[in-house]
Design a protein around this motif. Structure first.
Motif, mmCIF file in Angstrom:
data_model
loop_
_atom_site.group_PDB
_atom_site.id
_atom_site.type_symbol
_atom_site.label_atom_id
_atom_site.label_comp_id
_atom_site.label_asym_id
_atom_site.label_seq_id
_atom_site.Cartn_x
_atom_site.Cartn_y
_atom_site.Cartn_z
ATOM 1 N N ASP A 1 89.315 7.809 69.271
ATOM 2 C CA ASP A 1 88.493 7.225 70.330
ATOM 3 C C ASP A 1 88.447 8.147 71.548
ATOM 4 O OD1 ASP A 1 91.002 6.963 71.500
ATOM 5 O OD2 ASP A 1 91.119 4.826 71.123
ATOM 6 N N PRO B 1 75.377 12.187 77.221
ATOM 7 C CA PRO B 1 74.792 12.258 75.877
ATOM 8 C C PRO B 1 73.988 13.541 75.685
ATOM 9 C CG PRO B 1 73.686 10.582 77.187
ATOM 10 C CD PRO B 1 74.795 11.115 78.014
ATOM 11 N N PRO C 1 71.685 11.601 68.451
ATOM 12 C CA PRO C 1 72.399 10.334 68.653
ATOM 13 C C PRO C 1 73.910 10.496 68.432
ATOM 14 C CG PRO C 1 70.543 10.038 67.161
ATOM 15 C CD PRO C 1 70.692 11.512 67.394
ATOM 16 N N TRP C 2 74.697 9.883 69.274
ATOM 17 C CA TRP C 2 76.149 9.840 69.187
ATOM 18 C C TRP C 2 76.815 11.198 69.388
ATOM 19 C CZ3 TRP C 2 77.160 5.058 69.987
ATOM 20 C CH2 TRP C 2 76.335 4.084 69.457
ATOM 21 N N HIS C 3 76.111 12.140 70.000
ATOM 22 C CA HIS C 3 76.669 13.439 70.362
ATOM 23 C C HIS C 3 76.812 13.485 71.879
ATOM 24 C CE1 HIS C 3 75.500 14.449 66.298
ATOM 25 N NE2 HIS C 3 76.029 15.646 66.421
ATOM 26 N N TYR C 4 77.906 14.063 72.340
ATOM 27 C CA TYR C 4 78.188 14.112 73.773
ATOM 28 C C TYR C 4 78.661 15.508 74.165
ATOM 29 C CZ TYR C 4 78.183 9.099 73.103
ATOM 30 O OH TYR C 4 77.824 7.821 72.761
ATOM 31 N N TYR D 1 81.236 14.475 68.737
ATOM 32 C CA TYR D 1 80.336 13.551 68.053
ATOM 33 C C TYR D 1 81.144 12.685 67.103
ATOM 34 C CZ TYR D 1 80.569 16.978 64.242
ATOM 35 O OH TYR D 1 81.009 17.824 63.269
ATOM 36 N N TRP D 2 80.583 11.518 66.811
ATOM 37 C CA TRP D 2 81.220 10.605 65.866
ATOM 38 C C TRP D 2 80.965 11.097 64.458
ATOM 39 C CZ3 TRP D 2 84.681 7.125 67.181
ATOM 40 C CH2 TRP D 2 84.684 6.656 68.482
ATOM 41 N N GLN E 1 85.493 5.747 61.701
ATOM 42 C CA GLN E 1 84.885 6.967 62.198
ATOM 43 C C GLN E 1 85.859 7.651 63.133
ATOM 44 O OE1 GLN E 1 81.147 5.922 63.995
ATOM 45 N NE2 GLN E 1 80.094 6.035 62.057
ATOM 46 N N LEU F 1 86.112 10.935 66.213
ATOM 47 C CA LEU F 1 85.414 11.855 67.096
ATOM 48 C C LEU F 1 85.833 13.269 66.740
ATOM 49 C CD1 LEU F 1 85.719 10.046 70.504
ATOM 50 C CD2 LEU F 1 83.596 10.871 69.506
#
Length: 93
Positions: free
Chosen positions: A9, A25, A29-32, A48-49, A61, A63
């Motif tokens: 997490d 972000p 999607p779901w990338h930081y 990313y997840w 999942q 990171l």
């Protein structure tokens, strides 16, 4: 230099005091991405997840983190290892 690791997490990494901040972000999607600002090291990161190796629909999942910076990131790698995380360190080409 790159430091690569996985975590369950955001909270376990953000709350550890390693300087991970300014998460925002990316286009996917779901990338930081963000910055690592600590008195002993600094750099930038992307995460990313990622689904775990288990392919069941209920698989957890993780990171996947990639931190880029200079040789001071060896200190970050050691700190992450002290949390029990598996850490890979790679030299940039």
């Amino acid at each position: 230099m790159k430091v690569i690791f996985r975590s369950k997490d955001f909270a376990s990494i953000d709350g550890a005091g390693f300087g991970f901040n300014h998460r925002r972000p990316m286009s996917a999607p779901w990338h930081y991405q963000g910055r690592v600002q600590h008195r002993n090291w600094q750099g930038t990161y992307e995460c990313y997840w990622e689904k775990s190796a288990k392919s069941s629909p209920l698989a957890s999942q993780e990171l996947f983190w990639t931190v880029r910076g200079d040789a001071r990131l060896f200190g970050l790698a050691a700190a992450l290892k002290s949390l029990g995380l598996t850490v890979d360190v790679e030299q940039d080409n």
